[in-house]
Design a protein around this motif. Structure first.
Motif, PDB file in Angstrom:
ATOM      1  N   ALA A  36       0.842  -1.201   0.000  1.00  0.00           N
ATOM      2  CA  ALA A  36       0.000   0.000   0.000  1.00  0.00           C
ATOM      3  C   ALA A  36       0.882   1.259   0.000  1.00  0.00           C
ATOM      4  O   ALA A  36       0.616   2.221  -0.721  1.00  0.00           O
ATOM      5  N   PHE A  37       1.970   1.241   0.791  1.00  0.00           N
ATOM      6  CA  PHE A  37       2.890   2.389   0.826  1.00  0.00           C
ATOM      7  C   PHE A  37       3.536   2.594  -0.545  1.00  0.00           C
ATOM      8  O   PHE A  37       3.691   3.730  -1.025  1.00  0.00           O
ATOM      9  N   SER A  38       3.926   1.482  -1.179  1.00  0.00           N
ATOM     10  CA  SER A  38       4.559   1.556  -2.491  1.00  0.00           C
ATOM     11  C   SER A  38       3.585   2.143  -3.520  1.00  0.00           C
ATOM     12  O   SER A  38       3.957   2.985  -4.350  1.00  0.00           O
ATOM     13  N   PHE A  39       2.330   1.727  -3.435  1.00  0.00           N
ATOM     14  CA  PHE A  39       1.286   2.254  -4.328  1.00  0.00           C
ATOM     15  C   PHE A  39       1.106   3.763  -4.094  1.00  0.00           C
ATOM     16  O   PHE A  39       1.027   4.562  -5.040  1.00  0.00           O
ATOM     17  N   GLY A  40       1.078   4.156  -2.815  1.00  0.00           N
ATOM     18  CA  GLY A  40       0.935   5.571  -2.467  1.00  0.00           C
ATOM     19  C   GLY A  40       2.066   6.392  -3.082  1.00  0.00           C
ATOM     20  O   GLY A  40       1.827   7.456  -3.666  1.00  0.00           O
ATOM     21  N   LEU A  41       3.293   5.880  -2.992  1.00  0.00           N
ATOM     22  CA  LEU A  41       4.452   6.575  -3.559  1.00  0.00           C
ATOM     23  C   LEU A  41       4.280   6.748  -5.068  1.00  0.00           C
ATOM     24  O   LEU A  41       4.497   7.840  -5.612  1.00  0.00           O
ATOM     25  N   ALA A  42       3.857   5.676  -5.758  1.00  0.00           N
ATOM     26  CA  ALA A  42       3.700   5.741  -7.218  1.00  0.00           C
ATOM     27  C   ALA A  42       2.631   6.770  -7.602  1.00  0.00           C
ATOM     28  O   ALA A  42       2.833   7.573  -8.518  1.00  0.00           O
ATOM     29  N   LEU A  71       3.140  20.495  -5.450  1.00  0.00           N
ATOM     30  CA  LEU A  71       4.032  20.532  -4.284  1.00  0.00           C
ATOM     31  C   LEU A  71       3.507  19.585  -3.201  1.00  0.00           C
ATOM     32  O   LEU A  71       4.265  18.870  -2.553  1.00  0.00           O
ATOM     33  N   VAL A  72       2.176  19.590  -3.023  1.00  0.00           N
ATOM     34  CA  VAL A  72       1.540  18.719  -2.020  1.00  0.00           C
ATOM     35  C   VAL A  72       1.827  17.251  -2.345  1.00  0.00           C
ATOM     36  O   VAL A  72       2.249  16.477  -1.478  1.00  0.00           O
ATOM     37  N   THR A  73       1.654  16.865  -3.624  1.00  0.00           N
ATOM     38  CA  THR A  73       1.889  15.451  -3.962  1.00  0.00           C
ATOM     39  C   THR A  73       3.394  15.142  -3.951  1.00  0.00           C
ATOM     40  O   THR A  73       3.785  14.018  -3.641  1.00  0.00           O
ATOM     41  N   ALA A  74       4.243  16.142  -4.256  1.00  0.00           N
ATOM     42  CA  ALA A  74       5.695  15.911  -4.200  1.00  0.00           C
ATOM     43  C   ALA A  74       6.135  15.667  -2.751  1.00  0.00           C
ATOM     44  O   ALA A  74       6.904  14.741  -2.469  1.00  0.00           O
ATOM     45  N   ILE A  75       5.629  16.490  -1.826  1.00  0.00           N
ATOM     46  CA  ILE A  75       5.966  16.315  -0.401  1.00  0.00           C
ATOM     47  C   ILE A  75       5.489  14.927   0.053  1.00  0.00           C
ATOM     48  O   ILE A  75       6.179  14.211   0.771  1.00  0.00           O
ATOM     49  N   ALA A  76       4.294  14.545  -0.412  1.00  0.00           N
ATOM     50  CA  ALA A  76       3.743  13.238  -0.035  1.00  0.00           C
ATOM     51  C   ALA A  76       4.576  12.098  -0.626  1.00  0.00           C
ATOM     52  O   ALA A  76       4.808  11.087   0.043  1.00  0.00           O
ATOM     53  N   ALA A  77       5.034  12.260  -1.869  1.00  0.00           N
ATOM     54  CA  ALA A  77       5.839  11.200  -2.496  1.00  0.00           C
ATOM     55  C   ALA A  77       7.106  10.972  -1.664  1.00  0.00           C
ATOM     56  O   ALA A  77       7.483   9.828  -1.361  1.00  0.00           O
ATOM     57  N   TYR A  78       7.750  12.079  -1.271  1.00  0.00           N
ATOM     58  CA  TYR A  78       8.958  11.965  -0.444  1.00  0.00           C
ATOM     59  C   TYR A  78       8.649  11.220   0.865  1.00  0.00           C
ATOM     60  O   TYR A  78       9.360  10.307   1.266  1.00  0.00           O
ATOM     61  N   HIS A  79       7.539  11.607   1.512  1.00  0.00           N
ATOM     62  CA  HIS A  79       7.223  10.964   2.795  1.00  0.00           C
ATOM     63  C   HIS A  79       6.812   9.510   2.623  1.00  0.00           C
ATOM     64  O   HIS A  79       7.125   8.680   3.466  1.00  0.00           O
ATOM     65  N   TYR A  80       6.098   9.189   1.529  1.00  0.00           N
ATOM     66  CA  TYR A  80       5.757   7.770   1.313  1.00  0.00           C
ATOM     67  C   TYR A  80       7.009   6.933   1.091  1.00  0.00           C
ATOM     68  O   TYR A  80       7.061   5.765   1.495  1.00  0.00           O
ATOM     69  N   LEU A  81       8.034   7.527   0.468  1.00  0.00           N
ATOM     70  CA  LEU A  81       9.302   6.791   0.311  1.00  0.00           C
ATOM     71  C   LEU A  81       9.900   6.515   1.692  1.00  0.00           C
ATOM     72  O   LEU A  81      10.287   5.392   2.001  1.00  0.00           O
ATOM     73  N   GLN A  82       9.923   7.554   2.535  1.00  0.00           N
ATOM     74  CA  GLN A  82      10.466   7.384   3.888  1.00  0.00           C
ATOM     75  C   GLN A  82       9.638   6.381   4.694  1.00  0.00           C
ATOM     76  O   GLN A  82      10.171   5.553   5.428  1.00  0.00           O
TER      77      GLN A  82
END
Ligand code: RET
Length: 282
Positions: A36-42, A71-82
């Protein structure tokens, strides 16, 4: 060597019996949450690319809203990676069991993400309405501040080991949450009525999407207190937040993009209707 590792992991296991303990997950549940986290990142990363690449398609007045949305989805992509990396490091699968490594799963990434993205999302909704500068500023400050307070009050309960603490911080966080919902419903009603017909429905839709997707978060937070326990509680919380994030950031961002496209067309049509003489005086 391998058996010594397994032994020390199991000892940590026994000590870590908390409300949302990772060791209560089955191997399947542990893998499902990781997926699910990986999907969120994608989803977050590809939505960012789409929004930023398509920004030039909307009128300059709305480009700021699209930039913020990306910017919102970019910040989220970074956090989903973490989040994904922290999840992978928090446990290992050994002989059909999930064993914690002792590193812990860092739940702060999600909250730091919200702290940055929730005020931005609200500002985005306000920006796309093109209100006067002073109204834009005062609504952004009020709603952004309330959103930050809501997140800060939610975190101690999220990481608490007792159900009572989780419940107390839920109640505290609900106060700014209900204020935001009230502001959105009552305060924005008036500005929605001033919008061009072509986008009135979409802007109303965006406001309701915000309320419906946001209302999902406090419900997910409460699930461990409502009889869901063990591994199922962690699955419910982590996948619940991930689904809510996808709707609140990616789906919402695409809706904002659609509104901006329609408003660009409506503005151009309006400008074309103006008599030539009037145009020259502007
Ligand atoms: C918490 C704690 C429990 C009570 C409430 C909460 C609300 C969270 C919300 C989060 C919204 C996040 C969004 C993220 C997308 O970028 C903190 C779970 C009311 C509404 C929209």
């Amino acid at each position: 060597m391998e058996s010594a590792d397994t032994c020390s992991l199991s000892i940590i296991n026994e000590r870590n019996e908390t409300m949302l303990a990772i060791e209560s997950l089955s191997v399947g549940q542990y893998g499902f949450i990781g997926n699910a986290f990986s999907f969120g990142l994608a989803v977050m990363a590809s939505t960012t690319l789409f929004l930023w690449l398509m920004k030039s398609q909307v009128a300059p007045a709305y480009q700021m809203a699209i930039t913020i949305s990306g910017l919102v989805t970019a910040i989220a992509a970074y956090h989903y990676l973490q989040i994904m990396l922290s999840w992978d490091n928090a446990a290992t699968v050994n002989t059909g069991q999930v064993l914690v490594t002792g590193e812990g799963f860092n739940r702060a990434y999600r909250y730091v993400d919200w702290l940055l993205t929730v005020p931005l999302l609200l500002i985005e909704l306000i920006l796309v309405m093109k209100l006067s500068n002073s109204e834009t500023l005062s609504r952004s400050v009020k709603l952004g501040g309330a959103a930050a307070l809501m997140i800060v009050l939610g975190y101690p309960g999220e990481v608490a080991e007792s159900a009572g603490t989780r419940a107390i911080f839920w109640v505290l966080s609900m106060i700014p949450f209900l204020y935001i919902v009230r502001e959105l419903v009552v305060g924005l009603k008036e500005s929605i009525s001033k919008q061009p017909d072509a986008v009135k429905g979409l802007i109303k839709g965006a406001a309701y999407l915000v309320i419906a997707s946001w209302a999902f978060y406090p419900v997910v937070y409460l699930l461990p207190l409502l009889g869901i326990s063990g591994g199922a509680a962690i699955v419910a919380v982590e996948t619940g937040y991930t689904i809510a994030d996808i709707v609140a950031k990616a789906v919402f961002g695409l809706l904002i993009f659609t509104i901006a496209m329609r408003k660009s067309v409506a503005d151009a049509e309006e400008a074309a209707k103006q008599p030539k003489a009037a145009k020259q005086t502007i």
